[in-house]
Design a protein around this motif. Structure first.
Motif, PDB file in Angstrom:
ATOM      1  N   ASP A  52     -10.114  -4.266  -0.331  1.00  0.00           N
ATOM      2  CA  ASP A  52     -11.577  -4.219  -0.199  1.00  0.00           C
ATOM      3  C   ASP A  52     -12.195  -4.272  -1.593  1.00  0.00           C
ATOM      4  O   ASP A  52     -12.017  -3.349  -2.393  1.00  0.00           O
ATOM      5  CB  ASP A  52     -12.000  -2.944   0.524  1.00  0.00           C
ATOM      6  CG  ASP A  52     -13.488  -2.914   0.834  1.00  0.00           C
ATOM      7  OD1 ASP A  52     -14.286  -3.424   0.013  1.00  0.00           O
ATOM      8  OD2 ASP A  52     -13.848  -2.388   1.891  1.00  0.00           O
ATOM      9  N   ARG A  58      -6.299   4.293  -5.209  1.00  0.00           N
ATOM     10  CA  ARG A  58      -7.445   3.689  -4.500  1.00  0.00           C
ATOM     11  C   ARG A  58      -6.986   2.523  -3.635  1.00  0.00           C
ATOM     12  O   ARG A  58      -7.429   2.367  -2.493  1.00  0.00           O
ATOM     13  CB  ARG A  58      -8.515   3.244  -5.493  1.00  0.00           C
ATOM     14  CG  ARG A  58      -9.328   4.399  -6.042  1.00  0.00           C
ATOM     15  CD  ARG A  58     -10.548   3.946  -6.805  1.00  0.00           C
ATOM     16  NE  ARG A  58     -10.247   3.066  -7.928  1.00  0.00           N
ATOM     17  CZ  ARG A  58      -9.897   3.473  -9.133  1.00  0.00           C
ATOM     18  NH1 ARG A  58      -9.774   4.748  -9.391  1.00  0.00           N
ATOM     19  NH2 ARG A  58      -9.656   2.608 -10.092  1.00  0.00           N
ATOM     20  N   ASN A  69     -14.996  -3.715  -2.662  1.00  0.00           N
ATOM     21  CA  ASN A  69     -15.950  -2.644  -2.960  1.00  0.00           C
ATOM     22  C   ASN A  69     -15.273  -1.402  -3.528  1.00  0.00           C
ATOM     23  O   ASN A  69     -15.938  -0.527  -4.075  1.00  0.00           O
ATOM     24  CB  ASN A  69     -16.728  -2.261  -1.698  1.00  0.00           C
ATOM     25  CG  ASN A  69     -17.605  -3.384  -1.218  1.00  0.00           C
ATOM     26  OD1 ASN A  69     -18.362  -3.964  -1.986  1.00  0.00           O
ATOM     27  ND2 ASN A  69     -17.481  -3.727   0.050  1.00  0.00           N
ATOM     28  N   PHE A  70     -13.946  -1.313  -3.375  1.00  0.00           N
ATOM     29  CA  PHE A  70     -13.252  -0.089  -3.762  1.00  0.00           C
ATOM     30  C   PHE A  70     -12.093  -0.282  -4.739  1.00  0.00           C
ATOM     31  O   PHE A  70     -11.627   0.693  -5.311  1.00  0.00           O
ATOM     32  CB  PHE A  70     -12.708   0.623  -2.519  1.00  0.00           C
ATOM     33  CG  PHE A  70     -13.793   1.023  -1.560  1.00  0.00           C
ATOM     34  CD1 PHE A  70     -14.684   2.023  -1.876  1.00  0.00           C
ATOM     35  CD2 PHE A  70     -13.922   0.374  -0.349  1.00  0.00           C
ATOM     36  CE1 PHE A  70     -15.687   2.395  -0.996  1.00  0.00           C
ATOM     37  CE2 PHE A  70     -14.925   0.735   0.541  1.00  0.00           C
ATOM     38  CZ  PHE A  70     -15.806   1.745   0.211  1.00  0.00           C
ATOM     39  N   VAL A  71     -11.581  -1.482  -4.880  1.00  0.00           N
ATOM     40  CA  VAL A  71     -10.418  -1.692  -5.744  1.00  0.00           C
ATOM     41  C   VAL A  71     -10.632  -2.878  -6.670  1.00  0.00           C
ATOM     42  O   VAL A  71     -11.465  -3.744  -6.408  1.00  0.00           O
ATOM     43  CB  VAL A  71      -9.113  -1.892  -4.937  1.00  0.00           C
ATOM     44  CG1 VAL A  71      -8.786  -0.658  -4.115  1.00  0.00           C
ATOM     45  CG2 VAL A  71      -9.172  -3.108  -4.070  1.00  0.00           C
ATOM     46  N   GLN A 125       0.830  -1.196   0.000  1.00  0.00           N
ATOM     47  CA  GLN A 125       0.000   0.000   0.000  1.00  0.00           C
ATOM     48  C   GLN A 125       0.871   1.255   0.000  1.00  0.00           C
ATOM     49  O   GLN A 125       0.572   2.224  -0.702  1.00  0.00           O
ATOM     50  CB  GLN A 125      -0.959  -0.004   1.192  1.00  0.00           C
ATOM     51  CG  GLN A 125      -2.133  -0.955   0.972  1.00  0.00           C
ATOM     52  CD  GLN A 125      -3.079  -0.990   2.143  1.00  0.00           C
ATOM     53  OE1 GLN A 125      -2.989  -1.889   2.967  1.00  0.00           O
ATOM     54  NE2 GLN A 125      -3.981  -0.038   2.208  1.00  0.00           N
ATOM     55  N   TYR A 168      -5.314   3.444  -0.259  1.00  0.00           N
ATOM     56  CA  TYR A 168      -6.219   3.841   0.816  1.00  0.00           C
ATOM     57  C   TYR A 168      -7.200   2.752   1.235  1.00  0.00           C
ATOM     58  O   TYR A 168      -7.698   2.790   2.360  1.00  0.00           O
ATOM     59  CB  TYR A 168      -6.984   5.109   0.414  1.00  0.00           C
ATOM     60  CG  TYR A 168      -6.089   6.304   0.467  1.00  0.00           C
ATOM     61  CD1 TYR A 168      -5.864   6.971   1.672  1.00  0.00           C
ATOM     62  CD2 TYR A 168      -5.409   6.739  -0.660  1.00  0.00           C
ATOM     63  CE1 TYR A 168      -4.994   8.046   1.740  1.00  0.00           C
ATOM     64  CE2 TYR A 168      -4.537   7.815  -0.600  1.00  0.00           C
ATOM     65  CZ  TYR A 168      -4.348   8.458   0.600  1.00  0.00           C
ATOM     66  OH  TYR A 168      -3.480   9.517   0.670  1.00  0.00           O
ATOM     67  N   ASN A 169      -7.472   1.805   0.363  1.00  0.00           N
ATOM     68  CA  ASN A 169      -8.524   0.824   0.649  1.00  0.00           C
ATOM     69  C   ASN A 169      -8.055  -0.617   0.735  1.00  0.00           C
ATOM     70  O   ASN A 169      -8.863  -1.500   1.025  1.00  0.00           O
ATOM     71  CB  ASN A 169      -9.615   0.919  -0.430  1.00  0.00           C
ATOM     72  CG  ASN A 169     -10.246   2.276  -0.453  1.00  0.00           C
ATOM     73  OD1 ASN A 169     -10.809   2.732   0.522  1.00  0.00           O
ATOM     74  ND2 ASN A 169     -10.130   2.967  -1.586  1.00  0.00           N
TER      75      ASN A 169
END
Length: 156
Positions: A120, A113, A122-124, A39, A116-117
């Protein structure tokens, strides 16, 4: 204001500072990748590209400001390469002959993205670490190649 680089009155200093920032962020991204801090590596690769884009915008500001409406945006915000404007900037730079910038910006936004996520769903769009590492390397290769071109073009 001390520490503030004025891209209008001192464009060369502004560009040089963004280039140094891009180099530093790229180096940190490589180190984070080696340490398997994915990350962090993703974020640093994104920041390296963002700094590079800011330099490229200021280097081509005369061309980017020919259209009054777009030019106003570049003078107010675009010179800083804001995250929300990176696709616009990439399309405009690509139209000016900066090859390959649009796809690398889209990859860098995916890395942003992820930074930060995490994974997940739902986001990546990433499903494993090798996908992330590959995209980090792709962005870094583009940054390093473009930095070399800039160094060559200014005779340094």
């Amino acid at each position: 204001m001390e520490g503030y680089l004025d891209f209008r009155n001192r464009p060369r200093e502004f560009v040089d500072a963004r280039i140094e920032e891009a180099k530093a962020e790229a180096k940190l991204a490589e180190e984070m990748l080696k340490r398997e801090l994915y990350q962090n590596a993703a974020n640093k690769a994104f920041m390296a590209l963002k700094a590079l884009l800011s330099a490229l915008v200021v280097l081509r500001l005369d061309l980017l400001t020919r259209d009054a409406k777009r030019g106003e945006w570049y003078l107010k915000f675009g010179y800083a390469a804001p995250t929300t404007g990176l696709i616009r900037i990439a399309k405009d730079l690509e139209a000016l002959g900066v090859a390959g910038v649009e796809p690398v910006v889209k990859t860098a936004l995916m890395l942003h993205r992820f930074a930060y996520n995490g994974f997940d769903p739902n986001f990546v769009d990433y499903s494993d670490l090798e996908e992330v590492a590959s995209d980090v390397r792709q962005v870094l290769e583009y940054v390093e190649k473009t930095l070399r071109q800039l160094e060559t073009s200014k005779g340094g």
